[in-house]
Design a protein around this motif. Structure first.
Motif, PDB file in Angstrom:
ATOM      1  N   PHE A   1       0.888  -1.159  -0.156  1.00 34.46           N
ATOM      2  CA  PHE A   1       0.016  -0.032  -0.100  1.00 34.46           C
ATOM      3  C   PHE A   1       0.753   1.358   0.048  1.00 34.46           C
ATOM      4  CE2 PHE A   1      -2.549   3.315   2.042  1.00 34.46           C
ATOM      5  CZ  PHE A   1      -3.480   3.238   1.469  1.00 34.46           C
ATOM      6  N   ALA A   2       2.041   1.137   0.526  1.00 34.08           N
ATOM      7  CA  ALA A   2       3.012   2.242   0.682  1.00 34.08           C
ATOM      8  C   ALA A   2       3.336   2.887  -0.684  1.00 34.08           C
ATOM      9  CB  ALA A   2       4.119   2.060   1.822  1.00 34.08           C
ATOM     10  N   ARG A   3       3.658   4.059  -0.878  1.00 31.96           N
ATOM     11  CA  ARG A   3       4.328   4.601  -1.907  1.00 31.96           C
ATOM     12  C   ARG A   3       5.883   4.545  -2.384  1.00 31.96           C
ATOM     13  NH1 ARG A   3       0.874   8.718  -0.064  1.00 31.96           N
ATOM     14  NH2 ARG A   3      -0.647   9.323  -1.349  1.00 31.96           N
TER      15      ARG A   3
ATOM     16  N   SER B   1      -5.225  -6.317  -2.718  1.00 38.51           N
ATOM     17  CA  SER B   1      -4.187  -5.086  -3.313  1.00 38.51           C
ATOM     18  C   SER B   1      -3.545  -5.223  -4.602  1.00 38.51           C
ATOM     19  CB  SER B   1      -3.321  -4.488  -2.004  1.00 38.51           C
ATOM     20  OG  SER B   1      -4.348  -4.308  -0.836  1.00 38.51           O
ATOM     21  N   PHE B   2      -2.716  -6.252  -4.646  1.00 37.20           N
ATOM     22  CA  PHE B   2      -2.013  -6.598  -5.833  1.00 37.20           C
ATOM     23  C   PHE B   2      -2.844  -6.436  -7.378  1.00 37.20           C
ATOM     24  CE2 PHE B   2       1.283  -7.822  -3.190  1.00 37.20           C
ATOM     25  CZ  PHE B   2       2.581  -7.786  -4.033  1.00 37.20           C
ATOM     26  N   GLY B   3      -4.161  -6.821  -7.080  1.00 40.72           N
ATOM     27  CA  GLY B   3      -5.101  -6.776  -8.213  1.00 40.72           C
ATOM     28  C   GLY B   3      -5.626  -5.408  -8.625  1.00 40.72           C
ATOM     29  N   ARG B   4      -5.324  -4.337  -7.493  1.00 43.24           N
ATOM     30  CA  ARG B   4      -5.834  -2.997  -8.086  1.00 43.24           C
ATOM     31  C   ARG B   4      -4.720  -2.008  -8.370  1.00 43.24           C
ATOM     32  NH1 ARG B   4      -8.132  -1.199  -2.185  1.00 43.24           N
ATOM     33  NH2 ARG B   4      -8.480   0.394  -3.342  1.00 43.24           N
ATOM     34  N   GLU B   5      -5.037  -1.557  -9.657  1.00 48.73           N
ATOM     35  CA  GLU B   5      -4.189  -0.757 -10.309  1.00 48.73           C
ATOM     36  C   GLU B   5      -3.554   0.591  -9.481  1.00 48.73           C
ATOM     37  OE1 GLU B   5      -5.189   0.146 -14.127  1.00 48.73           O
ATOM     38  OE2 GLU B   5      -4.983  -1.913 -14.857  1.00 48.73           O
ATOM     39  N   GLU B   6      -4.678   1.031  -8.840  1.00 42.85           N
ATOM     40  CA  GLU B   6      -4.642   2.264  -7.971  1.00 42.85           C
ATOM     41  C   GLU B   6      -3.895   2.090  -6.696  1.00 42.85           C
ATOM     42  OE1 GLU B   6      -8.540   0.466  -6.707  1.00 42.85           O
ATOM     43  OE2 GLU B   6      -7.343   0.834  -8.493  1.00 42.85           O
ATOM     44  N   VAL B   7      -3.316   0.803  -6.362  1.00 46.62           N
ATOM     45  CA  VAL B   7      -2.552   0.458  -5.482  1.00 46.62           C
ATOM     46  C   VAL B   7      -1.420   0.095  -5.906  1.00 46.62           C
ATOM     47  CG1 VAL B   7      -1.925  -1.158  -3.441  1.00 46.62           C
ATOM     48  CG2 VAL B   7      -4.375  -0.360  -3.723  1.00 46.62           C
TER      49      VAL B   7
END
Length: 421
Positions: free
Chosen positions: A328-330, A411-417
């Protein structure tokens, strides 16, 4: 996860890729391998040895005690006299008496370690009335408590008993009249509980701390670190399923965490062996004091299995949590900021474990993720593991690991993450 399931070969390739990245970082290797082998012996062996040496040294060293007024000659001689074993070894050294005008001021100025002042005339025989002897010392100072204050208190108690015995002998009675019932303490603790000592609560705390620190570098580098370097996208477009990527990174993180935990166990075992060898050549009094302050890992087969099972489940849970936070972190730095409160979450409950003897720990405590594992590890260290409690703690940790792994997969499947930078 897809219905076809995971392909173990690809999962292992992802895990190997992340493990190789960890092995290239010497700082991570030091934190995973060297730090447990250094810090644990220092805390569980060095600290008790130091405290035992300091306390025992205070008894064998002579302190200066101020005196304001007149005390009986027999009491003065008892204060100055050394107590020795038949072979001449000093068990407790006497004190050097120094005349002072103001006992409290002399202690505060550091002129003496403690000071005494009789209020009125002190009796020299039992039956001659009573008297009061003021003992001035810094009662919050451990050095004073174990040194001058302790010596004066013991001598005055022995002096009172000697006067009472003399009086009884004059009446044709013996010393046993003072204690018709003799109390004989018998330690009902198991041998393992006795060896675990007062620092047993450090074992679960340090073990989980090293699981966290061992898995942290791998998890954050395999998630936030790859996002920052731009290498995560290339992995995700490869012919490997997202579930296999998550499983591989979870496997790599867990292996690193367990490696750190294994070396922490090795550190406890080595420190326990070293302490037993050292205590064999020490005086009995100091050996008992040092062993009581210490914490040694001496496990039965059942306790070992309980400890390993809880450690494995805790490693999976912590690894899944680190991966969920890391993805989740940038950036790697931001991920470290998110992970910092996890360390506090582990430390605070572990500190409460030192008061475990005063707490009523019910079945519900073992159902708390991580915390229940800490309590189960403490039970294993003390040689009192309960199979039901251990299985409950493991089950809760595994359930939490599964939920966090599913969250990480999402989360690995969400592009925004994935592209959050």
């Amino acid at each position: 996860m897809r219905a076809r399931g995971l392909r173990p070969a690809l999962v292992w390739q992802v895990a190997t890729r992340d493990l190789l990245g960890t092995l290239r970082d010497r700082r991570t290797l030091n934190a995973t391998i060297l730090m447990p082998l250094i810090l644990i012996p220092l805390l569980t062996l060095g600290l008790p040895l130091m405290m035992g040496g300091l306390i025992g040294g205070q008894q064998q060293a002579r302190q200066t005690v101020g005196i304001s007024g007149t005390i009986p000659a027999a009491l003065r001689a008892a204060l100055e006299r050394d107590e020795k074993l038949p072979d001449g070894t000093v068990v407790r050294a006497g004190v050097d008496l120094k005349t002072v005008a103001d006992p409290t001021q002399a202690v505060q100025d550091g002129e003496v370690d403690a000071a005494i002042r009789p209020v009125g005339t002190l009796p020299q025989r039992a039956g001659d009335g009573t008297g009061t002897l003021e003992l001035h010392a810094k009662l919050s100072n451990l050095r004073a408590q174990t040194g001058a204050y302790s010596k004066v208190s013991d001598v005055v108690e022995a002096y009172n008993r000697a006067l009472a015995v003399q009086r009884l002998q004059g009446l044709g009675l013996n010393e046993q009249v003072l204690a018709p019932i003799a109390l004989k303490p018998v330690d009902a603790s198991t041998q393992q509980e006795q060896r675990s000592g007062q620092l047993a609560f450090l074992i679960p705390m340090l073990m989980l701390q090293f699981i966290l620190s061992g898995g942290m570098a791998t998890a954050l580098d395999a998630t936030a670190g790859e996002k920052e370097r731009g290498t995560l996208e290339s992995l995700l477009v490869a012919p490997v399923r997202r579930a296999e990527v998550v499983a591989g990174k979870l496997l790599a993180t867990t292996l690193t965490a367990l490696t750190s935990a294994a070396f922490s166990v090795a550190g406890f075992v080595l420190s326990g062996v070293a302490m037993r060898l050292w205590l064999q050549n020490q005086p009995q009094q100091q050996a008992m004091l040092t062993e009581g302050l210490g914490g040694q890992l001496s496990l039965s087969v059942g306790s070992t299995l309980a400890l390993l099972g809880v450690a494995l489940s805790a490693a999976l849970l912590i690894s899944a949590l680190l991966i969920s936070v890391g993805i989740f972190a940038r950036s790697f730095k931001e991920a470290q900021t998110y992970v910092a409160p996890i360390t506090l979450f582990l430390v605070l409950p572990a500190i409460l474990l030192q008061f475990a003897d005063f707490l009523q720990i019910g079945l519900g405590a073992y159902a708390i993720p991580v915390i229940g594992g800490m309590i189960a590890i403490l039970d294993a260290v003390r040689g009192t593991p309960d199979a039901g409690h251990v299985l409950l703690a493991m089950g809760v940790n595994l359930l939490g690991a599964a939920l966090l792994a599913l969250f990480a997969l999402r989360s690995f499947g969400r592009e925004e993450v994935i592209f959050r930078n």
